[in-house]
Write a protein that holds these residues in place. Structure first.
Motif, mmCIF file in Angstrom:
data_model
loop_
_atom_site.group_PDB
_atom_site.id
_atom_site.type_symbol
_atom_site.label_atom_id
_atom_site.label_comp_id
_atom_site.label_asym_id
_atom_site.label_seq_id
_atom_site.Cartn_x
_atom_site.Cartn_y
_atom_site.Cartn_z
ATOM 1 N N ALA A 9 0.836 -1.207 0.000
ATOM 2 C CA ALA A 9 0.000 0.000 0.000
ATOM 3 C C ALA A 9 0.865 1.249 0.000
ATOM 4 C CB ALA A 9 -0.918 0.007 1.210
ATOM 5 N N ARG A 10 2.088 1.105 0.554
ATOM 6 C CA ARG A 10 2.974 2.268 0.605
ATOM 7 C C ARG A 10 3.856 2.378 -0.631
ATOM 8 N NH1 ARG A 10 5.623 0.845 5.722
ATOM 9 N NH2 ARG A 10 4.078 -0.790 5.876
ATOM 10 N N ASN A 11 3.699 1.452 -1.556
ATOM 11 C CA ASN A 11 4.470 1.490 -2.807
ATOM 12 C C ASN A 11 3.939 2.544 -3.760
ATOM 13 O OD1 ASN A 11 5.611 -1.904 -3.549
ATOM 14 N ND2 ASN A 11 6.242 -0.404 -2.040
ATOM 15 N N PHE A 12 4.851 3.022 -4.603
ATOM 16 C CA PHE A 12 4.427 3.863 -5.721
ATOM 17 C C PHE A 12 4.253 2.960 -6.940
ATOM 18 C CE2 PHE A 12 6.409 6.793 -2.810
ATOM 19 C CZ PHE A 12 5.563 7.885 -2.868
ATOM 20 N N PRO A 13 3.452 3.386 -7.905
ATOM 21 C CA PRO A 13 3.198 2.506 -9.050
ATOM 22 C C PRO A 13 4.464 1.979 -9.721
ATOM 23 C CG PRO A 13 1.706 4.361 -9.108
ATOM 24 C CD PRO A 13 2.634 4.595 -7.949
ATOM 25 N N HIS A 14 5.522 2.804 -9.790
ATOM 26 C CA HIS A 14 6.711 2.342 -10.515
ATOM 27 C C HIS A 14 7.421 1.207 -9.795
ATOM 28 C CE1 HIS A 14 8.711 5.035 -7.643
ATOM 29 N NE2 HIS A 14 9.783 4.310 -7.851
ATOM 30 N N GLN A 15 7.064 0.987 -8.547
ATOM 31 C CA GLN A 15 7.703 -0.110 -7.816
ATOM 32 C C GLN A 15 6.965 -1.429 -8.012
ATOM 33 O OE1 GLN A 15 7.339 2.248 -4.224
ATOM 34 N NE2 GLN A 15 9.545 2.257 -3.960
ATOM 35 N N MET A 16 5.943 -1.413 -8.865
ATOM 36 C CA MET A 16 5.132 -2.620 -9.048
ATOM 37 C C MET A 16 5.195 -3.110 -10.491
ATOM 38 S SD MET A 16 1.713 -1.707 -6.978
ATOM 39 C CE MET A 16 1.608 -2.387 -5.341
ATOM 40 N N SER A 17 4.965 -4.397 -10.659
ATOM 41 C CA SER A 17 4.907 -4.965 -12.002
ATOM 42 C C SER A 17 3.545 -4.653 -12.621
ATOM 43 C CB SER A 17 5.079 -6.475 -11.925
ATOM 44 O OG SER A 17 3.969 -7.027 -11.239
ATOM 45 N N GLY A 18 3.438 -4.867 -13.928
ATOM 46 C CA GLY A 18 2.182 -4.591 -14.617
ATOM 47 C C GLY A 18 1.007 -5.356 -14.022
ATOM 48 N N GLY A 19 1.247 -6.619 -13.716
ATOM 49 C CA GLY A 19 0.187 -7.448 -13.150
ATOM 50 C C GLY A 19 -0.286 -6.915 -11.809
ATOM 51 N N LEU A 20 0.684 -6.516 -10.974
ATOM 52 C CA LEU A 20 0.321 -5.968 -9.665
ATOM 53 C C LEU A 20 -0.462 -4.669 -9.795
ATOM 54 C CD1 LEU A 20 3.297 -6.485 -7.202
ATOM 55 C CD2 LEU A 20 0.932 -7.246 -6.978
ATOM 56 N N ARG A 21 -0.015 -3.839 -10.734
ATOM 57 C CA ARG A 21 -0.722 -2.569 -10.914
ATOM 58 C C ARG A 21 -2.158 -2.804 -11.351
ATOM 59 N NH1 ARG A 21 3.330 1.548 -14.047
ATOM 60 N NH2 ARG A 21 5.217 0.457 -13.468
ATOM 61 N N GLN A 22 -2.322 -3.812 -12.226
ATOM 62 C CA GLN A 22 -3.688 -4.082 -12.666
ATOM 63 C C GLN A 22 -4.521 -4.597 -11.491
ATOM 64 O OE1 GLN A 22 -5.422 -2.674 -14.608
ATOM 65 N NE2 GLN A 22 -5.279 -3.562 -16.639
ATOM 66 N N ARG A 23 -3.889 -5.322 -10.574
ATOM 67 C CA ARG A 23 -4.605 -5.742 -9.366
ATOM 68 C C ARG A 23 -5.011 -4.535 -8.534
ATOM 69 N NH1 ARG A 23 -3.478 -11.433 -7.638
ATOM 70 N NH2 ARG A 23 -2.577 -12.300 -9.522
ATOM 71 N N VAL A 24 -4.088 -3.573 -8.478
ATOM 72 C CA VAL A 24 -4.416 -2.336 -7.750
ATOM 73 C C VAL A 24 -5.639 -1.672 -8.382
ATOM 74 C CG1 VAL A 24 -3.626 0.002 -7.240
ATOM 75 C CG2 VAL A 24 -2.071 -1.922 -6.953
ATOM 76 N N MET A 25 -5.636 -1.639 -9.731
ATOM 77 C CA MET A 25 -6.774 -1.050 -10.435
ATOM 78 C C MET A 25 -8.064 -1.802 -10.092
ATOM 79 S SD MET A 25 -6.085 1.614 -12.245
ATOM 80 C CE MET A 25 -7.546 1.732 -13.276
ATOM 81 N N ILE A 26 -7.963 -3.116 -10.030
ATOM 82 C CA ILE A 26 -9.150 -3.919 -9.716
ATOM 83 C C ILE A 26 -9.601 -3.632 -8.282
ATOM 84 C CG2 ILE A 26 -10.016 -6.273 -9.424
ATOM 85 C CD1 ILE A 26 -7.985 -7.104 -11.614
ATOM 86 N N ALA A 27 -8.619 -3.582 -7.364
ATOM 87 C CA ALA A 27 -8.959 -3.280 -5.965
ATOM 88 C C ALA A 27 -9.671 -1.937 -5.881
ATOM 89 C CB ALA A 27 -7.694 -3.265 -5.113
ATOM 90 N N MET A 28 -9.163 -0.981 -6.659
ATOM 91 C CA MET A 28 -9.723 0.367 -6.651
ATOM 92 C C MET A 28 -11.149 0.347 -7.205
ATOM 93 S SD MET A 28 -7.335 3.455 -7.723
ATOM 94 C CE MET A 28 -7.626 3.572 -9.457
ATOM 95 N N ALA A 29 -11.308 -0.357 -8.347
ATOM 96 C CA ALA A 29 -12.618 -0.371 -8.996
ATOM 97 C C ALA A 29 -13.657 -1.082 -8.125
ATOM 98 C CB ALA A 29 -12.513 -1.045 -10.364
ATOM 99 N N LEU A 30 -13.218 -2.123 -7.426
ATOM 100 C CA LEU A 30 -14.180 -2.892 -6.636
ATOM 101 C C LEU A 30 -14.300 -2.375 -5.196
ATOM 102 C CD1 LEU A 30 -13.467 -6.535 -7.858
ATOM 103 C CD2 LEU A 30 -15.269 -4.965 -8.601
ATOM 104 N N ALA A 31 -13.552 -1.319 -4.887
ATOM 105 C CA ALA A 31 -13.490 -0.836 -3.504
ATOM 106 C C ALA A 31 -14.873 -0.583 -2.904
ATOM 107 C CB ALA A 31 -12.640 0.428 -3.426
ATOM 108 N N CYS A 32 -15.742 0.015 -3.666
ATOM 109 C CA CYS A 32 -17.049 0.380 -3.122
ATOM 110 C C CYS A 32 -18.122 -0.649 -3.497
ATOM 111 C CB CYS A 32 -17.452 1.765 -3.608
ATOM 112 S SG CYS A 32 -16.335 3.046 -3.058
ATOM 113 N N ASN A 33 -17.677 -1.850 -3.872
ATOM 114 C CA ASN A 33 -18.629 -2.889 -4.260
ATOM 115 C C ASN A 33 -19.639 -2.423 -5.296
ATOM 116 O OD1 ASN A 33 -18.346 -5.513 -3.278
ATOM 117 N ND2 ASN A 33 -18.664 -4.719 -1.198
#
Ligand SMILES: Nc1ncnc2c1ncn2[C@@H]1O[C@H](COP(=O)(O)OP(=O)(O)OP(=O)(O)O)[C@@H](O)[C@H]1O
Ligand SMILES: [Mg+2]
Lengths: 302, 311
Positions: free
Chosen positions: A149-173
């Motif tokens: 959670a404390r990472n910046f996007p550049h510290q993550m791989s493409g797959g992880l970033r897309q997971r972040v996007m999914i987490a973000m999109a699904l955050a509010c159910n």
């Protein structure tokens, strides 16, 4: 018969260039039931992204909706005020984009970017929102969510970033998740993981998905129903199995015929890739016919 | 972060040494001498006896190598030598002028940032609006207007006609005396800042992550505050840094016009009469100023952008 979650009726989008309006979407109608995964396929430029952006209310100049209705839970999104639309966007309808590399703000931690969702839509304070963001990361199976959670996007791989996007999109159910080619930019092994994640999470939570892809294989494995777009029109729609087994529209047949197949090789040991234009006869006539299969659940009503 | 700052600061030292050497070499080979410039009035040749005496007095007769060693050892003790003309320590001459120069540069920059950045920002948020058009026309005019002409205009309007502000002089450092030269000097960086800010913000607004931000249901104001501002800052800081560095040099015209006792005019005057120690000292100080600004910019970068620290 349940009411559709999303009911797009005769959607038209035009690009206004100078004083002429060019039609981009001519006639797009489809319905998505609550919890259903609906696939949208079609060649590049057929209007898949424009359709999804129109639903999100994110069309930018020179594009604008020129007609039709977008009913979400029976309410026409096109009639909502900007403020009402904002309350819905991200909250009830969320979106994942194609490019995980650029879709996140490079100067902000991913935790903070997820936390924004809770601050915006659930009125949480930043501290609590950050904690919820860690939970959201855990829910998309990111290892070490606390540290990540404390990472910046550049510290993550493409797959992880897309997971972040999914987490973000699904955050509010949300009730509906729009995924516009969410795996196209990822390499094949990661693609499969991310796909499975979207599929499982949405099934668990009963989130409906509008899944956009070039990749018919991806659509076949993810979606219950498919719509085929061609040149700004939805030209064919059917249950996934039926559509792949018995394509009715000439363009769909072309699309399927152009697929390379594993195991079907010619005697030279090579498989000839078939050009879609050698299958369909006349492109100019393609948008004149429609094959919209009646949905079984609706008891045969078109 | 601390290590980054330390390393970045240490890099200044070798640069200063190299620059000091370069300055020495250049001024030992330039034609013309202080002695000649003092006596020559362009009509008669200088009195050779007088020239010889002066040359000896100033130590200019010693071999180059010896002069070089003296220069370097003095420099190590922060001794910049003695002015040929006034016979004062160069460091004192610079000291007298440095503060006025800094005051002028900082005031000009503050003015440029406070006006230019918000204007550029607003222009970018409403492209094609009246504000945008006016700002951009203003920026182009600001960039193409000769500084001395603008200075004269300001003097005429605010000092002579309206009588609001003094037209020239340092006035013992009073704010009133500072306003006209600072505003005049600040116009170029202001125009540049308005333009780069606008371009930078427009660039950020087109980025994918701004679309993501909108898709989250954020209001325009929050998008700007949470996602645009910080990203646009990178370009703004660069521009401010570059402008800040060159401001001291640019200030010469303004210093002359407003009789402002800055370091720029000291340099120009000293070059004219070949007062080499003063020239060397002043250039060294200006270079040091450049380096400090550059380092500060790099540190600010690192604070804004997490990708930089990694290298
Ligand atoms: N800003 C715009 N101005 C004018 N035309 C546009 C604009 N954006 C998209 N279009 C046009 O709209 C059509 C549909 O574009 P869209 O991006 O929806 O295609 P797509 O089906 O998503 O393709 P891809 O598979 O490449 O993502 C294209 O013909 C494109 O040229
Ligand atoms: Mg697209």
């Amino acid at each position: 018969m349940t009411a559709p979650l999303l009911d797009v009726r005769g959607l038209k989008v035009a690009a206004r260039l100078g004083d002429r309006a060019h039609p981009i979407l001519k006639e797009v109608s489809f319905q998505i039931m609550p919890g259903e995964a609906y696939g949208l396929v079609g060649e590049s430029g057929s209007g898949k992204s424009v359709t999804s952006l129109a639903v999100m209310g994110l069309l930018k100049k020179p594009l604008r909706v020129a007609g039709g209705e977008i009913l979400f839970k029976g309410q026409d999104l096109l009639q909502l005020s900007k403020r009402e639309m904002r309350r819905l966007r991200g909250n009830r309808v969320a979106m994942i984009f194609q490019e995980p590399m650029t879709a996140l703000n490079p100067l902000s931690t991913v935790g903070r970017q997820i936390a924004e969702m809770f601050v915006l839509h659930q009125g949480k304070g930043w501290d609590e929102a950050q904690r919820l963001a860690v939970d959201a990361l855990a829910s998309v199976r990111v290892p070490n969510p606390d540290r990540r959670a404390r990472n910046f996007p550049h510290q993550m791989s493409g797959g992880l970033r897309q997971r972040v996007m999914i987490a973000m999109a699904l955050a509010c159910n949300p009730d509906l998740l729009i995924a516009d080619e969410p795996t196209t930019a990822l390499d094949v092994t990661v693609q499969a993981e991310v796909l499975r994640l979207i599929k499982e999470l949405c099934a668990e939570r009963g989130t409906a998905v509008l899944f956009i892809s070039h990749d018919l294989g991806v659509i076949a494995s993810t979606c219950q129903r498919v719509g085929v777009m061609y040149s700004g029109c939805l030209v064919e729609e059917n249950e996934t199995q039926a559509l792949f087994g018995d394509p009715r529209h000439e363009y769909t047949r072309g699309l399927l015929g152009a697929l390379p197949r594993l195991g079907s090789r010619s005697q030279h040991g090579r498989q000839r890739l078939v050009d879609i234009d050698s299958i369909i006869s006349d492109r100019s006539k393609l948008t004149e016919t429609r094959f919209i299969a009646p949905r079984a659940a609706e008891g045969g009503q078109p | 972060m601390l290590r980054f700052a330390l390393r970045r600061n240490l890099q200044i030292v070798p640069t200063v040494i190299v620059v000091a050497l370069l300055i020495f070499v250049i001024f030992s080979v330039v034609p013309g001498s202080f002695a000649a410039s003092l006596f020559a009035d362009g009509k008669r040749a200088a009195d050779p006896q007088m020239m010889a005496r002066l040359t000896q007095e100033l130590g200019l007769d010693k071999p180059l190598m010896e002069r070089f060693v003296t220069y370097v050892t003095d420099l190590a003790r922060f001794d910049l030598g003695t002015s040929f003309r006034t016979r004062q320590p160069v460091i004192d001459l610079i000291n007298d002028r440095m503060w006025a120069s800094l005051q002028l540069a900082i005031a000009a920059m503050v003015f440029a940032v406070l006006v230019g950045v918000p204007l550029g920002f607003l222009a970018a948020l409403r492209p094609g609006s009246v504000l945008d058009t006016v700002t951009m026309i203003g920026a182009v005019s600001g960039l193409s207007m000769p500084q001395f002409w603008l200075g004269l205009l300001m003097m005429y309007v605010f000092a002579l006609q309206l009588n609001w502000l003094p037209s020239f002089g340092y006035g013992d450092g009073s704010l009133q005396n500072l306003i006209l030269p600072a505003v005049t000097l600040g116009v170029t960086p202001l125009a540049l800042l308005a333009r780069t800010t606008r371009a930078g913000v427009l660039d950020v607004l087109n980025a994918d992550f701004i679309r993501t931000a909108h898709s989250k249901g954020m209001s325009e104001a929050k998008v700007v505050r949470w996602h645009v501002a910080r990203n646009a800052l990178v370009l703004i800081v660069t521009t401010v840094g570059l402008q800040f560095g060159s401001l001291i040099g640019q200030a010469v015209v303004i210093e002359k016009l407003f009789a402002w006792p800055g370091i720029g005019s000291l340099l120009v005057d000293s070059v004219a009469i070949r007062d080499i120690p003063v020239v060397q000292g002043t250039i060294l100080v200006i270079v040091l100023w450049f380096l400090i600004i550059n380092t500060a910019v790099d540190l600010i970068y690192a604070a804004i952008d997490p990708r930089i620290k990694q290298e």
